[in-house]
Design a protein around this motif. Structure first.
Motif, PDB file in Angstrom:
ATOM      1  N   SER A 147       0.824  -1.207   0.000  1.00 28.02           N
ATOM      2  CA  SER A 147       0.000   0.000   0.000  1.00 28.02           C
ATOM      3  C   SER A 147       0.862   1.263   0.000  1.00 28.02           C
ATOM      4  O   SER A 147       2.031   1.241   0.373  1.00 28.02           O
ATOM      5  N   HIS A 148       0.243   2.385  -0.404  1.00 26.49           N
ATOM      6  CA  HIS A 148       0.924   3.677  -0.307  1.00 26.49           C
ATOM      7  C   HIS A 148       1.081   4.121   1.143  1.00 26.49           C
ATOM      8  O   HIS A 148       1.916   4.978   1.434  1.00 26.49           O
ATOM      9  N   GLY A 149       0.274   3.598   2.052  1.00 28.11           N
ATOM     10  CA  GLY A 149       0.380   3.997   3.452  1.00 28.11           C
ATOM     11  C   GLY A 149      -0.295   5.316   3.752  1.00 28.11           C
ATOM     12  O   GLY A 149      -0.135   5.870   4.849  1.00 28.11           O
ATOM     13  N   MET A 150      -1.042   5.852   2.802  1.00 26.85           N
ATOM     14  CA  MET A 150      -1.842   7.065   2.990  1.00 26.85           C
ATOM     15  C   MET A 150      -2.964   7.001   1.970  1.00 26.85           C
ATOM     16  O   MET A 150      -2.984   6.134   1.102  1.00 26.85           O
ATOM     17  N   ALA A 151      -3.920   7.891   2.081  1.00 22.84           N
ATOM     18  CA  ALA A 151      -5.065   7.871   1.170  1.00 22.84           C
ATOM     19  C   ALA A 151      -5.325   9.280   0.648  1.00 22.84           C
ATOM     20  O   ALA A 151      -4.995  10.282   1.293  1.00 22.84           O
ATOM     21  N   TYR A 152      -5.925   9.334  -0.526  1.00 27.80           N
ATOM     22  CA  TYR A 152      -6.341  10.603  -1.120  1.00 27.80           C
ATOM     23  C   TYR A 152      -7.845  10.726  -1.025  1.00 27.80           C
ATOM     24  O   TYR A 152      -8.581   9.807  -1.404  1.00 27.80           O
ATOM     25  N   PHE A 161      -3.643  10.129   6.548  1.00 28.01           N
ATOM     26  CA  PHE A 161      -2.600   9.206   6.981  1.00 28.01           C
ATOM     27  C   PHE A 161      -2.693   9.006   8.483  1.00 28.01           C
ATOM     28  O   PHE A 161      -3.374   9.739   9.199  1.00 28.01           O
ATOM     29  N   GLY A 162      -1.991   7.987   8.962  1.00 29.50           N
ATOM     30  CA  GLY A 162      -1.932   7.715  10.398  1.00 29.50           C
ATOM     31  C   GLY A 162      -3.141   6.962  10.909  1.00 29.50           C
ATOM     32  O   GLY A 162      -4.109   6.691  10.190  1.00 29.50           O
ATOM     33  N   GLY A 163      -3.102   6.605  12.182  1.00 31.31           N
ATOM     34  CA  GLY A 163      -4.214   5.902  12.810  1.00 31.31           C
ATOM     35  C   GLY A 163      -4.463   4.565  12.157  1.00 31.31           C
ATOM     36  O   GLY A 163      -3.553   3.748  11.988  1.00 31.31           O
ATOM     37  N   ASP A 164      -5.718   4.337  11.749  1.00 31.83           N
ATOM     38  CA  ASP A 164      -6.077   3.052  11.161  1.00 31.83           C
ATOM     39  C   ASP A 164      -5.928   3.036   9.641  1.00 31.83           C
ATOM     40  O   ASP A 164      -6.373   2.095   8.983  1.00 31.83           O
ATOM     41  N   GLY A 168       1.889   1.192   4.910  1.00 28.43           N
ATOM     42  CA  GLY A 168       2.486   1.118   3.589  1.00 28.43           C
ATOM     43  C   GLY A 168       3.694   2.016   3.474  1.00 28.43           C
ATOM     44  O   GLY A 168       4.352   2.333   4.474  1.00 28.43           O
ATOM     45  N   THR A 169       3.975   2.461   2.256  1.00 32.70           N
ATOM     46  CA  THR A 169       5.198   3.204   1.980  1.00 32.70           C
ATOM     47  C   THR A 169       5.308   4.464   2.822  1.00 32.70           C
ATOM     48  O   THR A 169       6.369   4.753   3.391  1.00 32.70           O
ATOM     49  N   PHE A 170       4.217   5.224   2.951  1.00 33.43           N
ATOM     50  CA  PHE A 170       4.293   6.479   3.700  1.00 33.43           C
ATOM     51  C   PHE A 170       4.562   6.229   5.179  1.00 33.43           C
ATOM     52  O   PHE A 170       5.442   6.867   5.769  1.00 33.43           O
ATOM     53  N   SER A 171       3.826   5.318   5.801  1.00 35.28           N
ATOM     54  CA  SER A 171       4.041   5.059   7.231  1.00 35.28           C
ATOM     55  C   SER A 171       5.439   4.496   7.479  1.00 35.28           C
ATOM     56  O   SER A 171       6.087   4.826   8.476  1.00 35.28           O
ATOM     57  N   ASP A 172       5.936   3.658   6.557  1.00 35.02           N
ATOM     58  CA  ASP A 172       7.301   3.150   6.686  1.00 35.02           C
ATOM     59  C   ASP A 172       8.325   4.261   6.530  1.00 35.02           C
ATOM     60  O   ASP A 172       9.370   4.257   7.181  1.00 35.02           O
ATOM     61  N   LEU A 173       8.041   5.222   5.649  1.00 26.89           N
ATOM     62  CA  LEU A 173       8.956   6.346   5.445  1.00 26.89           C
ATOM     63  C   LEU A 173       9.052   7.187   6.715  1.00 26.89           C
ATOM     64  O   LEU A 173      10.154   7.536   7.162  1.00 26.89           O
ATOM     65  N   THR A 203      -3.205   8.098  15.698  1.00 29.66           N
ATOM     66  CA  THR A 203      -4.029   9.243  15.308  1.00 29.66           C
ATOM     67  C   THR A 203      -4.142   9.338  13.797  1.00 29.66           C
ATOM     68  O   THR A 203      -3.133   9.299  13.098  1.00 29.66           O
ATOM     69  N   ARG A 204      -5.373   9.464  13.309  1.00 30.41           N
ATOM     70  CA  ARG A 204      -5.577   9.672  11.877  1.00 30.41           C
ATOM     71  C   ARG A 204      -5.613  11.167  11.599  1.00 30.41           C
ATOM     72  O   ARG A 204      -6.284  11.929  12.296  1.00 30.41           O
ATOM     73  N   PHE A 205      -4.893  11.579  10.563  1.00 31.44           N
ATOM     74  CA  PHE A 205      -4.857  12.977  10.165  1.00 31.44           C
ATOM     75  C   PHE A 205      -5.444  13.139   8.768  1.00 31.44           C
ATOM     76  O   PHE A 205      -5.238  12.289   7.897  1.00 31.44           O
ATOM     77  N   GLU A 206      -6.148  14.228   8.568  1.00 26.42           N
ATOM     78  CA  GLU A 206      -6.624  14.619   7.242  1.00 26.42           C
ATOM     79  C   GLU A 206      -6.157  16.047   7.016  1.00 26.42           C
ATOM     80  O   GLU A 206      -6.464  16.943   7.797  1.00 26.42           O
ATOM     81  N   VAL A 207      -5.391  16.248   5.956  1.00 29.95           N
ATOM     82  CA  VAL A 207      -4.728  17.536   5.772  1.00 29.95           C
ATOM     83  C   VAL A 207      -4.927  18.033   4.347  1.00 29.95           C
ATOM     84  O   VAL A 207      -4.886  17.262   3.385  1.00 29.95           O
TER      85      VAL A 207
END
Length: 384
Positions: A147-152, A161-164, A168-173, A203-207
């Motif tokens: 997975s990308h580790g984040m969503a659009y 990103f974050g939380g549940d 994927g790639t972003f969280s690993d980065l 924590t899930r963030f939406e930015v």
């Protein structure tokens, strides 16, 4: 199928969390306690493009990658066979080669397709190598989730990103930087970001795209001019303070006219004295305690430090992760809203938005390889 020796990540349900936490904390202590192994490297403007590309090509060597694994991680061992295998290093070499070729292929290409073909794909290819060289819990490429580790989020045009959110790639980065190195010709220390990494999974963030752009130092003036809103970037200078009892530094934040909100400063420097002088915020910190601060500090193209007003506190995102989110959002707009994307680029929608968008890509194109090298090589290059 999961290898029994794999350690997963901090939220892996199949493994004992304390085992993964202990691995991360051991690595953090090693990085903070050791003498920083990375070297500042000033690059003359006339030689900038050629020199940066030469440095990037130097990463594409199996022996160098095996050495970099030991340079950038501490919990590796001292034997000749310690670290990653030659076969694994070859995989990373191919990731770096692909990233460089994508960068070169798109550098002079049309901005209409750059977000995806140029930046996001090139950055993702490099990110795989960055993760293996830095993440305490990753030592083989096949350990990385797909997975990308984040969503659009298309309706509000936001990154999530974050939380549940799926790992994927972003969280690993982000997890690859449980410490954050701050270095100038006279000062060097690492910030302990272990709590930040753990909070990422809680924590899930939406930015919004605007918030992300406001966190890029090279965008600060253009962001304020085009949006009428304040940038989240503030000049930072760290100087030695007069204290005969211990080595002490003054963090001088702001330019005398603009300074970050006091609550943001208090979060970042909790427990340290904060004062004001000549319109700047002054934080006094003993060098031995500098790793305890929770500040988001980025370095611009020219090696200057910036204090970033952090909308994700206590999560501290490395700058390369901010660009990962921005390029992901832009690439999704390009793919799924081609009519709107074309209107932005052709200056048919808003001249200010067009200017802001074009300036981001031009500045990121110049800084792209510096970010990669700062994250994966033995150098911290900057333009003199």
């Amino acid at each position: 199928m999961k290898n029994k020796n794999d350690v997963g990540d901090l939220k892996d349900p199949d493994l004992i969390p304390s085992k993964n936490t202990s691995i991360v904390l051991k690595e953090v202590k090693g990085r903070i306690d050791r003498e920083d192994p990375l070297s500042l490297l000033g690059i003359e403007p006339l030689d900038f493009d050629d020199a940066v590309m030469e440095l990037s090509e130097s990463l594409e060597n199996v022996s160098e990658i095996r050495e970099l694994y030991k340079v950038r991680k501490t919990s590796v061992g001292e034997s000749a066979n310690a670290g990653i295998s030659a076969d694994e290093a070859k995989k990373l070499k191919n990731c770096f080669s692909q990233g460089r070729e994508l960068f070169l292929a798109g550098r002079n290409g049309s901005l209409m397709v750059k977000p995806l073909n140029f930046f996001f794909y090139a950055l993702t290819a490099y990110t795989y190598g960055i993760i293996i060289l830095n993440n305490p819990l990753r030592y083989r490429k096949d350990m990385l989730p797909g997975s990308h580790g984040m969503a659009y989020l298309p309706a509000p045009i936001q990154a999530q990103f974050g939380g549940d959110t799926a790992r994927g790639t972003f969280s690993d980065l982000v997890s690859s930087f449980p410490t954050h190195l701050v270095k100038t010709p006279s000062i060097s220390f690492s910030i302990d970001c272990s709590n930040s990494v753990m909070e990422l999974y809680n924590t899930r963030f939406e930015v919004s795209l605007g918030t992300l752009l406001s966190m890029i130092p090279e965008m600060s003036e253009y962001f304020e001019l085009t949006t009428g809103q304040k940038s989240r970037c503030y000049p930072l200078e760290i100087i030695s303070a007069n204290d005969p009892r211990s080595v002490t530094w003054e963090f001088q934040i702001g330019n005398g006219e603009s300074r970050p909100p006091s609550n943001c400063v208090n979060e970042a420097f909790e427990g340290f004295p904060v004062t004001e002088r000549h319109g700047k915020i002054i934080v006094t910190i003993q060098a031995a305690k500098a790793s305890r601060i929770k500040a988001t500090i980025y370095t611009d193209l020219r090696g200057q430090l910036w204090f970033i007003e952090n909308p994700f506190f206590p999560v501290i995102l490395p700058e390369v992760a901010i660009h990962f989110l921005i390029t992901s959002v832009f690439s999704n707009i390009m793919r799924y809203r081609p009519d709107e994307w074309g209107s932005v680029l052709l200056n048919e929608f808003s001249s200010k938005i067009s200017l802001l968008t074009r300036h981001y890509f031009s500045s990121f194109q110049r800084k792209f390889m510096l970010l990669i090298l700062r994250s994966a090589s033995r150098y911290l290059p900057y333009a003199t």
